[in-house]
Design a protein around this motif. Structure first.
Motif, PDB file in Angstrom:
ATOM      1  N   ILE A  98      37.857  29.919  38.058  1.00 31.07           N
ATOM      2  CA  ILE A  98      38.648  30.841  37.244  1.00 31.07           C
ATOM      3  C   ILE A  98      38.743  30.335  35.811  1.00 31.07           C
ATOM      4  O   ILE A  98      38.685  31.125  34.847  1.00 31.07           O
ATOM      5  N   ILE A  99      38.895  29.028  35.641  1.00 26.97           N
ATOM      6  CA  ILE A  99      38.944  28.467  34.289  1.00 26.97           C
ATOM      7  C   ILE A  99      37.636  28.759  33.543  1.00 26.97           C
ATOM      8  O   ILE A  99      37.631  29.114  32.355  1.00 26.97           O
ATOM      9  N   ARG A 100      36.537  28.625  34.237  1.00 30.09           N
ATOM     10  CA  ARG A 100      35.246  28.899  33.611  1.00 30.09           C
ATOM     11  C   ARG A 100      35.131  30.365  33.206  1.00 30.09           C
ATOM     12  O   ARG A 100      34.679  30.695  32.100  1.00 30.09           O
ATOM     13  N   TYR A 101      35.545  31.269  34.103  1.00 30.31           N
ATOM     14  CA  TYR A 101      35.499  32.690  33.764  1.00 30.31           C
ATOM     15  C   TYR A 101      36.459  33.028  32.619  1.00 30.31           C
ATOM     16  O   TYR A 101      36.168  33.908  31.792  1.00 30.31           O
ATOM     17  N   THR A 102      37.614  32.366  32.590  1.00 27.98           N
ATOM     18  CA  THR A 102      38.575  32.636  31.526  1.00 27.98           C
ATOM     19  C   THR A 102      38.020  32.220  30.172  1.00 27.98           C
ATOM     20  O   THR A 102      38.264  32.891  29.153  1.00 27.98           O
ATOM     21  N   ARG A 103      37.250  31.132  30.131  1.00 32.38           N
ATOM     22  CA  ARG A 103      36.689  30.660  28.878  1.00 32.38           C
ATOM     23  C   ARG A 103      35.451  31.470  28.469  1.00 32.38           C
ATOM     24  O   ARG A 103      35.275  31.817  27.300  1.00 32.38           O
ATOM     25  N   GLU A 104      34.612  31.773  29.462  1.00 33.69           N
ATOM     26  CA  GLU A 104      33.326  32.400  29.153  1.00 33.69           C
ATOM     27  C   GLU A 104      33.334  33.912  29.304  1.00 33.69           C
ATOM     28  O   GLU A 104      32.422  34.586  28.827  1.00 33.69           O
ATOM     29  N   GLY A 105      34.325  34.449  30.006  1.00 38.08           N
ATOM     30  CA  GLY A 105      34.374  35.883  30.245  1.00 38.08           C
ATOM     31  C   GLY A 105      34.144  36.205  31.719  1.00 38.08           C
ATOM     32  O   GLY A 105      33.368  35.536  32.404  1.00 38.08           O
ATOM     33  N   TRP A 106      34.847  37.223  32.198  1.00 37.20           N
ATOM     34  CA  TRP A 106      34.770  37.591  33.615  1.00 37.20           C
ATOM     35  C   TRP A 106      33.609  38.554  33.847  1.00 37.20           C
ATOM     36  O   TRP A 106      33.407  39.491  33.071  1.00 37.20           O
ATOM     37  N   PRO A 107      32.850  38.338  34.923  1.00 34.96           N
ATOM     38  CA  PRO A 107      31.800  39.307  35.266  1.00 34.96           C
ATOM     39  C   PRO A 107      32.400  40.558  35.880  1.00 34.96           C
ATOM     40  O   PRO A 107      33.574  40.602  36.248  1.00 34.96           O
ATOM     41  N   ASN A 108      31.585  41.569  35.994  1.00 33.82           N
ATOM     42  CA  ASN A 108      32.055  42.821  36.589  1.00 33.82           C
ATOM     43  C   ASN A 108      32.313  42.689  38.078  1.00 33.82           C
ATOM     44  O   ASN A 108      33.242  43.297  38.616  1.00 33.82           O
ATOM     45  N   GLN A 109      31.516  41.925  38.783  1.00 35.55           N
ATOM     46  CA  GLN A 109      31.664  41.722  40.212  1.00 35.55           C
ATOM     47  C   GLN A 109      31.962  40.258  40.481  1.00 35.55           C
ATOM     48  O   GLN A 109      31.272  39.370  39.965  1.00 35.55           O
ATOM     49  N   VAL A 110      33.027  40.007  41.286  1.00 36.11           N
ATOM     50  CA  VAL A 110      33.420  38.640  41.649  1.00 36.11           C
ATOM     51  C   VAL A 110      33.545  38.549  43.157  1.00 36.11           C
ATOM     52  O   VAL A 110      33.556  39.569  43.873  1.00 36.11           O
ATOM     53  N   SER A 111      33.689  37.347  43.653  1.00 39.39           N
ATOM     54  CA  SER A 111      33.862  37.118  45.091  1.00 39.39           C
ATOM     55  C   SER A 111      35.220  37.640  45.555  1.00 39.39           C
ATOM     56  O   SER A 111      36.135  37.896  44.745  1.00 39.39           O
ATOM     57  N   ASP A 112      35.348  37.773  46.866  1.00 40.32           N
ATOM     58  CA  ASP A 112      36.600  38.324  47.418  1.00 40.32           C
ATOM     59  C   ASP A 112      37.794  37.442  47.114  1.00 40.32           C
ATOM     60  O   ASP A 112      38.901  37.942  46.900  1.00 40.32           O
ATOM     61  N   HIS A 113      37.600  36.104  47.115  1.00 45.04           N
ATOM     62  CA  HIS A 113      38.741  35.219  46.894  1.00 45.04           C
ATOM     63  C   HIS A 113      39.165  35.176  45.427  1.00 45.04           C
ATOM     64  O   HIS A 113      40.177  34.542  45.099  1.00 45.04           O
ATOM     65  N   GLU A 121      43.189  38.931  34.716  1.00 45.38           N
ATOM     66  CA  GLU A 121      42.340  38.234  33.764  1.00 45.38           C
ATOM     67  C   GLU A 121      42.886  38.272  32.343  1.00 45.38           C
ATOM     68  O   GLU A 121      42.710  37.324  31.566  1.00 45.38           O
ATOM     69  N   HIS A 122      43.587  39.328  31.958  1.00 45.95           N
ATOM     70  CA  HIS A 122      44.117  39.416  30.600  1.00 45.95           C
ATOM     71  C   HIS A 122      45.377  38.579  30.407  1.00 45.95           C
ATOM     72  O   HIS A 122      45.837  38.440  29.264  1.00 45.95           O
ATOM     73  N   SER A 123      45.936  38.047  31.493  1.00 49.94           N
ATOM     74  CA  SER A 123      47.133  37.207  31.397  1.00 49.94           C
ATOM     75  C   SER A 123      46.836  35.739  31.666  1.00 49.94           C
ATOM     76  O   SER A 123      47.768  34.931  31.711  1.00 49.94           O
ATOM     77  N   LEU A 124      45.581  35.394  31.878  1.00 51.22           N
ATOM     78  CA  LEU A 124      45.196  34.024  32.201  1.00 51.22           C
ATOM     79  C   LEU A 124      44.696  33.318  30.947  1.00 51.22           C
ATOM     80  O   LEU A 124      43.939  33.887  30.147  1.00 51.22           O
ATOM     81  N   THR A 125      45.109  32.080  30.771  1.00 47.23           N
ATOM     82  CA  THR A 125      44.645  31.223  29.676  1.00 47.23           C
ATOM     83  C   THR A 125      44.466  29.814  30.204  1.00 47.23           C
ATOM     84  O   THR A 125      44.922  29.476  31.298  1.00 47.23           O
ATOM     85  N   THR A 126      43.817  28.984  29.420  1.00 48.61           N
ATOM     86  CA  THR A 126      43.602  27.577  29.788  1.00 48.61           C
ATOM     87  C   THR A 126      44.118  26.696  28.677  1.00 48.61           C
ATOM     88  O   THR A 126      43.859  26.934  27.486  1.00 48.61           O
ATOM     89  N   ILE A 127      44.887  25.685  29.057  1.00 49.99           N
ATOM     90  CA  ILE A 127      45.439  24.713  28.115  1.00 49.99           C
ATOM     91  C   ILE A 127      45.331  23.336  28.751  1.00 49.99           C
ATOM     92  O   ILE A 127      45.800  23.128  29.886  1.00 49.99           O
ATOM     93  N   ASN A 128      44.696  22.419  28.051  1.00 48.57           N
ATOM     94  CA  ASN A 128      44.609  21.037  28.510  1.00 48.57           C
ATOM     95  C   ASN A 128      43.971  20.931  29.885  1.00 48.57           C
ATOM     96  O   ASN A 128      44.377  20.128  30.729  1.00 48.57           O
ATOM     97  N   GLY A 129      42.982  21.758  30.142  1.00 52.65           N
ATOM     98  CA  GLY A 129      42.286  21.706  31.411  1.00 52.65           C
ATOM     99  C   GLY A 129      43.041  22.322  32.572  1.00 52.65           C
ATOM    100  O   GLY A 129      42.643  22.151  33.726  1.00 52.65           O
ATOM    101  N   CYS A 130      44.139  23.027  32.296  1.00 52.29           N
ATOM    102  CA  CYS A 130      44.949  23.660  33.335  1.00 52.29           C
ATOM    103  C   CYS A 130      44.934  25.175  33.125  1.00 52.29           C
ATOM    104  O   CYS A 130      44.748  25.668  32.004  1.00 52.29           O
ATOM    105  N   LEU A 131      45.148  25.892  34.185  1.00 52.50           N
ATOM    106  CA  LEU A 131      45.154  27.343  34.160  1.00 52.50           C
ATOM    107  C   LEU A 131      46.589  27.844  34.083  1.00 52.50           C
ATOM    108  O   LEU A 131      47.455  27.386  34.838  1.00 52.50           O
ATOM    109  N   LEU A 132      46.851  28.788  33.172  1.00 58.85           N
ATOM    110  CA  LEU A 132      48.185  29.359  32.990  1.00 58.85           C
ATOM    111  C   LEU A 132      48.128  30.854  33.233  1.00 58.85           C
ATOM    112  O   LEU A 132      47.193  31.543  32.782  1.00 58.85           O
ATOM    113  N   TYR A 133      49.150  31.342  33.960  1.00 52.94           N
ATOM    114  CA  TYR A 133      49.349  32.776  34.141  1.00 52.94           C
ATOM    115  C   TYR A 133      50.592  33.148  33.352  1.00 52.94           C
ATOM    116  O   TYR A 133      51.717  32.917  33.776  1.00 52.94           O
ATOM    117  N   GLY A 134      50.365  33.716  32.160  1.00 57.02           N
ATOM    118  CA  GLY A 134      51.488  33.929  31.257  1.00 57.02           C
ATOM    119  C   GLY A 134      51.979  32.588  30.754  1.00 57.02           C
ATOM    120  O   GLY A 134      51.235  31.811  30.148  1.00 57.02           O
TER     121      GLY A 134
END
Length: 420
Positions: A98-113, A121-134
Motif C-alpha cells: 500500500i505504501i508503494r501504491y500511495t507513493r507511485e499511484g494506485w492501479p485500476n485493478q488490485v488484489s482482493d486484500h 486511497e485519497h486519504s492515505l499518506t506516508t510519513i517516515n516509512g509509515c502509512l497514515l489514514y488521515g
C-alpha cells in the motif's frame, strides 16, 4: 485549487487539512507571483544557518504531540526500539504494498486484500516509512495486539477504547478487534454492570370484581405475621393477622373472605411452601379455583400483593396505634380512597361507598336519613294496623289449644273465653 468561484474538491480535503496543520506553526503572508517569476529553490536556500530560538519558542505542546505521533507509538509498543513501527510496516506485505501504491499511484485493478484500502486511497499518506489514514497511523498486523493492550489500559470499556483508537491508530475491522478484546477480558466481565431486567408482562384486568385475587404473606411485621389478599379488579384489600403461615391456617382465613364475596376464579401467589403444597392445590381444586404462581425468585410477577404488603408495612411504621387498631384504620381508609378511575375499591366491589369519618354530613346524607326515618314509621304503622285488624271468632266445637301456666291457680284468658 483555490478560487472565488470554485469549491474545494472533496478528494483534496484531507490533504489540505494536513497542509493547514503543518502551516499553522508558521506566521506567513500569502502573495501572488506570476509563474514566470518563480525560481527553483537550491540547496543553500533550504539549508538552515543554525538553531532558530525564536521559531522553537513558537511551538506548543499540541504541535509537539502531533509531529511526534509516530515516535510516541513506537515508544509505547517497544521502548527499546524507536523505529519498531517503521520496521514492522516494511515487513508487513500488505502495508508495504500500500505504501508503494500511495507513493507511485494506485492501479485500476488490485488484489482482493487491497480493495478495502483502494477505497481509501485519497486519504492515505506516508510519513517516515509509515502509512497514515488521515491523521491515524495504520498499524501492521504484528503490532495490533500490542496496540490493543495499550488502548485497554485502565479497563475503561469498549466505547472509550474506540474513541481513543479513532484519534491515533487504524487498521481494517479495528472496532471488531476492540469488541473481542473487551469480551475476553475477565476483569471487565467480572465488574461490569448487571444487564437490564426485561419488562414484566402485566396481568390482564379481569372483567368482573373478585374474579382473580392475589395473596401473599408479610412475615414478622411489627411482631406479627399477616395474610394479605387483594382483588385484581377493584384493588379491594383484605388483611388478616396470624401466628402461623401454614396451609391450614391460610385456607381458614381465605374461607372467611370467601364467605363475604364468594369463591374467585383464580388465585395468584408466589412459590412459598404454603401455596405450593399438595394440600393447598387440593383445596383450590375442590372449590373450582385455578391456582397460578409467579416465576421463581421474581416477586414482581405477584406485584399486586407485593405492593399492598409494602404499603401496609409503611403504614404500620407510621401509625402510633396498636397493630390491630392500625389494621382496621388502614383497611377503612384504603377501601374508601378513590383510585385512578375515580371509584374506590368498595364501590368497584360492592357497588356502594362505605361511610367513614372523612364523610361529613351532607344534604344527600340528611335526605337519606329522613327517608329512612319515614320508612321506619310507615312500616310501624302498617304493622300496628295489621295487628289491630285481626279478629277471631270462636264457636262451640272450634278446635283450639289451651295455654296453662304452671303454678297459677287462676284461669287463663284465651281470646275472651274463660277456661277453668
Amino acid at each position: 485549487m483555490f478560487g472565488p468561484h470554485k469549491e474545494t474538491p472533496v478528494l483534496a480535503a484531507n490533504r489540505l487539512a494536513r497542509w493547514a496543520l503543518m502551516l499553522s506553526q508558521y506566521d506567513y503572508t500569502i502573495e501572488y507571483r506570476n509563474t514566470s517569476k518563480h525560481g527553483n529553490a537550491d540547496a543553500l536556500s533550504r539549508l538552515p544557518a543554525g538553531p532558530d530560538v525564536y521559531f522553537d519558542g513558537k511551538e506548543d505542546e499540541r504541535d509537539i504531540v502531533t509531529v511526534c505521533l509516530i515516535n510516541t507509538i513506537d515508544t509505547q509498543i517497544k521502548p527499546t526500539d524507536q523505529s519498531a513501527l517503521r520496521k514492522e510496516s516494511t515487513k508487513d506485505p500488505v502495508i508495504s504494498e500500500i505504501i508503494r501504491y500511495t507513493r507511485e499511484g494506485w492501479p485500476n485493478q488490485v488484489s482482493d486484500h487491497l480493495k478495502d484500502f483502494k477505497k481509501l486511497e485519497h486519504s492515505l499518506t506516508t510519513i517516515n516509512g509509515c502509512l497514515l489514514y488521515g491523521n491515524r497511523v495504520v498499524i501492521p498486523a504484528s503490532l495490533q495486539q500490542e496496540v490493543l493492550k495499550i488502548l485497554h489500559e485502565g479497563h475503561f470499556g469498549m466505547q472509550r477504547m474506540k474513541q481513543l483508537a479513532r484519534t491515533a491508530v487504524y487498521w481494517l475491522r479495528i472496532d471488531t478487534a476492540i469488541q473481542d478484546m473487551c469480551h475476553r477480558c475477565t476483569a471487565c466481565a467480572g465488574h461490569q454492570n448487571k444487564p437490564t431486567k426485561p419488562a414484566n408482562h402485566p396481568w390482564m384486568l379481569p372483567e368482573k370484581p373478585w374474579s382473580r385475587i392475589h395473596v401473599d404473606h408479610a412475615i414478622d411485621v411489627m411482631g406479627h405475621h399477616w395474610l394479605v389478599v387483594k382483588d385484581a379488579y377493584s384493588k379491594y384489600p383484605c388483611i388478616h393477622e396470624t401466628n402461623s403461615t401454614s396451609t391450614k391456617t391460610t385456607t381458614q382465613l381465605l374461607e372467611e373472605d370467601f364467605s363475604h364475596s364468594g369463591y374467585p376464579h383464580a388465585i395468584v401467589s408466589d412459590n412459598a411452601t404454603t401455596f405450593s403444597s399438595q394440600e393447598f392445590k387440593a383445596w383450590c381444586h375442590e372449590r373450582g379455583i385455578v391456582h397460578l404462581t409467579g416465576a421463581p425468585y421474581h416477586p414482581a410477577t405477584n406485584g399486586a400483593a407485593e405492593r399492598l404488603v409494602q404499603t401496609f408495612k409503611r403504614f404500620l411504621k407510621k401509625s402510633r396505634k396498636s397493630p390491630k387498631e392500625a389494621l382496621q384504620e388502614f383497611l377503612m381508609q384504603y377501601r374508601r380512597s378513590p383510585l385512578a378511575s375515580g371509584y374506590s375499591p368498595s364501590e368497584l366491589l360492592n357497588n356502594r361507598q362505605i361511610r367513614t369519618k372523612t364523610l361529613l354530613p351532607s344534604p344527600a346524607h340528611e335526605a337519606q336519613e329522613r327517608q329512612a326515618r319515614e320508612a321506619t314509621k310507615s312500616q310501624a304503622k302498617e304493622l300496628q294496623s295489621m295487628v289491630h285488624n285481626v279478629h277471631r271468632h270462636y264457636q262451640v266445637g272450634t278446635p283450639c289449644y289451651a295455654l296453662y301456666t304452671v303454678g297459677q291457680d287462676e284461669p287463663v284468658s284465651l281470646d275472651g273465653f274463660q277456661q277453668p
